[in-house]
Design a protein around this motif. Structure first.
Motif, PDB file in Angstrom:
ATOM      1  N   PRO A  78      -1.179  -2.551   6.848  1.00 53.95           N
ATOM      2  CA  PRO A  78      -2.073  -2.936   5.749  1.00 53.95           C
ATOM      3  C   PRO A  78      -3.279  -2.006   5.693  1.00 53.95           C
ATOM      4  O   PRO A  78      -3.907  -1.728   6.706  1.00 53.95           O
ATOM      5  CB  PRO A  78      -2.480  -4.365   6.124  1.00 53.95           C
ATOM      6  CG  PRO A  78      -1.366  -4.857   6.992  1.00 53.95           C
ATOM      7  CD  PRO A  78      -0.887  -3.666   7.767  1.00 53.95           C
ATOM      8  N   ASP A  79      -3.559  -1.501   4.532  1.00 53.84           N
ATOM      9  CA  ASP A  79      -4.596  -0.490   4.398  1.00 53.84           C
ATOM     10  C   ASP A  79      -5.120  -0.497   2.974  1.00 53.84           C
ATOM     11  O   ASP A  79      -4.377  -0.793   2.035  1.00 53.84           O
ATOM     12  CB  ASP A  79      -4.027   0.898   4.732  1.00 53.84           C
ATOM     13  CG  ASP A  79      -5.119   1.926   4.983  1.00 53.84           C
ATOM     14  OD1 ASP A  79      -5.689   2.423   3.990  1.00 53.84           O
ATOM     15  OD2 ASP A  79      -5.384   2.244   6.151  1.00 53.84           O
ATOM     16  N   ASP A  80      -6.371  -0.152   2.815  1.00 56.77           N
ATOM     17  CA  ASP A  80      -6.972  -0.100   1.488  1.00 56.77           C
ATOM     18  C   ASP A  80      -7.030   1.329   0.963  1.00 56.77           C
ATOM     19  O   ASP A  80      -7.975   1.708   0.270  1.00 56.77           O
ATOM     20  CB  ASP A  80      -8.389  -0.693   1.523  1.00 56.77           C
ATOM     21  CG  ASP A  80      -8.369  -2.195   1.761  1.00 56.77           C
ATOM     22  OD1 ASP A  80      -7.390  -2.828   1.339  1.00 56.77           O
ATOM     23  OD2 ASP A  80      -9.313  -2.705   2.366  1.00 56.77           O
ATOM     24  N   GLY A  81      -6.048   2.119   1.296  1.00 55.25           N
ATOM     25  CA  GLY A  81      -6.024   3.492   0.824  1.00 55.25           C
ATOM     26  C   GLY A  81      -5.832   3.567  -0.679  1.00 55.25           C
ATOM     27  O   GLY A  81      -5.554   2.560  -1.344  1.00 55.25           O
ATOM     28  N   PRO A  82      -5.957   4.758  -1.245  1.00 60.72           N
ATOM     29  CA  PRO A  82      -5.836   4.910  -2.702  1.00 60.72           C
ATOM     30  C   PRO A  82      -4.423   4.616  -3.187  1.00 60.72           C
ATOM     31  O   PRO A  82      -3.435   4.928  -2.512  1.00 60.72           O
ATOM     32  CB  PRO A  82      -6.211   6.375  -2.934  1.00 60.72           C
ATOM     33  CG  PRO A  82      -5.916   7.052  -1.626  1.00 60.72           C
ATOM     34  CD  PRO A  82      -6.207   6.044  -0.563  1.00 60.72           C
ATOM     35  N   ALA A  83      -4.320   4.009  -4.360  1.00 57.08           N
ATOM     36  CA  ALA A  83      -3.010   3.757  -4.959  1.00 57.08           C
ATOM     37  C   ALA A  83      -2.318   5.081  -5.263  1.00 57.08           C
ATOM     38  O   ALA A  83      -2.955   6.058  -5.686  1.00 57.08           O
ATOM     39  CB  ALA A  83      -3.169   2.935  -6.225  1.00 57.08           C
ATOM     40  N   ALA A  84      -1.030   5.113  -5.057  1.00 60.14           N
ATOM     41  CA  ALA A  84      -0.269   6.339  -5.296  1.00 60.14           C
ATOM     42  C   ALA A  84      -0.024   6.532  -6.784  1.00 60.14           C
ATOM     43  O   ALA A  84       0.258   5.566  -7.500  1.00 60.14           O
ATOM     44  CB  ALA A  84       1.059   6.272  -4.564  1.00 60.14           C
ATOM     45  N   PRO A  85      -0.101   7.749  -7.286  1.00 60.77           N
ATOM     46  CA  PRO A  85       0.238   7.994  -8.695  1.00 60.77           C
ATOM     47  C   PRO A  85       1.734   7.846  -8.913  1.00 60.77           C
ATOM     48  O   PRO A  85       2.538   8.070  -8.008  1.00 60.77           O
ATOM     49  CB  PRO A  85      -0.219   9.438  -8.910  1.00 60.77           C
ATOM     50  CG  PRO A  85      -0.151  10.064  -7.554  1.00 60.77           C
ATOM     51  CD  PRO A  85      -0.497   8.977  -6.575  1.00 60.77           C
ATOM     52  N   TYR A  86       2.111   7.476 -10.114  1.00 64.39           N
ATOM     53  CA  TYR A  86       3.531   7.349 -10.467  1.00 64.39           C
ATOM     54  C   TYR A  86       4.176   8.726 -10.606  1.00 64.39           C
ATOM     55  O   TYR A  86       5.275   8.968 -10.118  1.00 64.39           O
ATOM     56  CB  TYR A  86       3.652   6.568 -11.771  1.00 64.39           C
ATOM     57  CG  TYR A  86       5.071   6.259 -12.197  1.00 64.39           C
ATOM     58  CD1 TYR A  86       5.859   5.385 -11.461  1.00 64.39           C
ATOM     59  CD2 TYR A  86       5.600   6.820 -13.353  1.00 64.39           C
ATOM     60  CE1 TYR A  86       7.153   5.082 -11.853  1.00 64.39           C
ATOM     61  CE2 TYR A  86       6.903   6.520 -13.755  1.00 64.39           C
ATOM     62  CZ  TYR A  86       7.670   5.652 -13.000  1.00 64.39           C
ATOM     63  OH  TYR A  86       8.955   5.355 -13.395  1.00 64.39           O
ATOM     64  N   THR A  87       3.500   9.622 -11.302  1.00 65.17           N
ATOM     65  CA  THR A  87       3.967  10.994 -11.443  1.00 65.17           C
ATOM     66  C   THR A  87       2.774  11.857 -11.809  1.00 65.17           C
ATOM     67  O   THR A  87       1.647  11.366 -11.931  1.00 65.17           O
ATOM     68  CB  THR A  87       5.086  11.102 -12.500  1.00 65.17           C
ATOM     69  OG1 THR A  87       5.688  12.395 -12.425  1.00 65.17           O
ATOM     70  CG2 THR A  87       4.563  10.866 -13.909  1.00 65.17           C
TER      71      THR A  87
END
Length: 369
Positions: A78-87
């Motif tokens: 569990p981590d509050d890292g940045p959301a990954a982009p879709y593309t």
């Protein structure tokens, strides 16, 4: 079973949306796009790899070595890292441009995902995490299977989604170069695509499971449990890998014509859309002598096994007889059941016959005219 009818799915939805908007309002009025949450218990992380095979010329650009872009999705702490982009914006713009749609070129970069970028891998409790490789359909890129990839990672699989350069509308490399779809302009190349993709996946397995892996999280992999799943021609290449790479324990083909004949005693799952039986599947079915299932999903089409119906519905397109999120749910549940049986040796009755939970799915009853 191998085309990329974006206009019929995502493209039609975008065009419908734009037609209802005032001139100049498309960018500001476009609805939020997102993928359904994964169903597994784990948080999901993701990262990307750029790999170059020094021993192999690119089949479409013989003057350069074969390069791959790979997205890895994995069980994460569990981590509050940045959301990954879709593309990327470059890939999104090429998909939009290929269909001539009057939309912001970066529309697909707005899709909200459920994975966090570059967060730590969750260590497995016992054996390493099984590995699943995903190969997209012809002219599609790896983001088209993100909804499936995130769900498998949340269930405890490491998932590697592969971009096959010059076979997609766009594949962007870290230095900003973009590989356009050279193969899209050629005729009679589909068997070559199948064989080339199998070589791509075998090289990826070398780089993930070898003595000096390309990903530091590879130490958490179980190198003895590997499957390949593909959509359309990616599914054909997944099936072909059962005959070319002994490391692949099982394969699933999501609505992909078998342009290269398949005969194997290893597990094979065929999942088809609602149409008459594919002639190549009928041809090769007797030669699959091990565990096998052939599923037909009523009310679905070729793109039902990708993210496209979900995104299309959010943009205003009627998904047809089966709601868009249920189309993705069916894909998630049956692919996960197949992988659980053959990589984790768990009994999943979902694959034993018709299920009241999924009346759309016919099991081993496909031979229709």
């Amino acid at each position: 079973m191998t085309g990329f009818p974006v206009r019929k799915v995502l493209g039609a939805a975008l065009a419908l949306l734009v037609a209802t908007l005032p001139i100049g309002a498309a960018a500001s009025a476009a609805p939020a796009l997102s993928l359904p949450r994964p169903t597994g218990p784990y948080a999901v992380g993701t990262t990307t790899l750029h790999l170059t095979d020094p021993a192999r010329a690119d089949p479409w650009r013989p003057d350069v070595r074969r390069e791959l872009m790979v997205s890895l999705w994995y069980p994460a702490r569990p981590d509050d890292g940045p959301a990954a982009p879709y593309t990327t914006a470059a890939v999104s713009s090429r998909i939009v441009a290929a269909e001539g749609l009057p939309l912001p070129p970066d529309v697909l970069t707005t899709v909200a995902t459920n994975a966090r970028r570059d967060v730590p891998v969750r260590p497995p409790a016992g054996r390493g995490w099984p590995l699943v490789v995903l190969s997209p359909g012809f002219s599609l890129s790896r983001e088209s299977l993100t909804g499936l990839a995130e769900d498998l990672a949340a269930r405890g699989y490491v998932v590697a989604g592969v971009d096959h350069p010059y076979e997609a509308r766009g594949v962007e490399f870290p230095d900003g170069r973009v590989a356009e779809c050279l193969a899209c302009e050629l005729d009679g190349v589909l068997p070559k695509v199948v064989r080339g993709r199998a070589a791509d996946v075998s090289f990826l397995l070398d780089r993930l499971t070898g003595a000096r892996p390309a990903w530091r999280g590879a130490r958490y992999l179980d190198r003895r449990r590997i499957a390949v799943v593909g959509h359309s021609i990616g599914g054909a290449s997944a099936a072909h890998l059962l005959t070319t790479d002994r490391r692949v324990d099982a394969a699933a083909d999501l609505d992909g014509t078998l342009f290269v004949p398949v005969a194997t005693n290893r597990p094979l799952l065929l999942v088809g859309a609602d149409r008459p039986a594919d002639a190549s599947w009928t041809r090769d079915w007797p030669g699959v002598t091990g565990w096998k299932r052939w599923l037909t999903v009523a009310g679905t089409g070729h793109m039902s096994f990708t993210d496209r119906p979900v995104l299309g519905a959010q943009l205003g397109l009627d998904p047809g007889a089966v709601p868009a999120e249920r189309q993705l749910l069916i894909t998630r549940e049956y692919v996960a059941a197949f992988l659980d049986v053959h990589l984790r040796h768990r009994h999943r009755p979902l694959l034993d016959g018709p299920s009241p939970a999924f009346p759309e799915v016919a099991v081993d009853t496909p031979l229709r005219n």
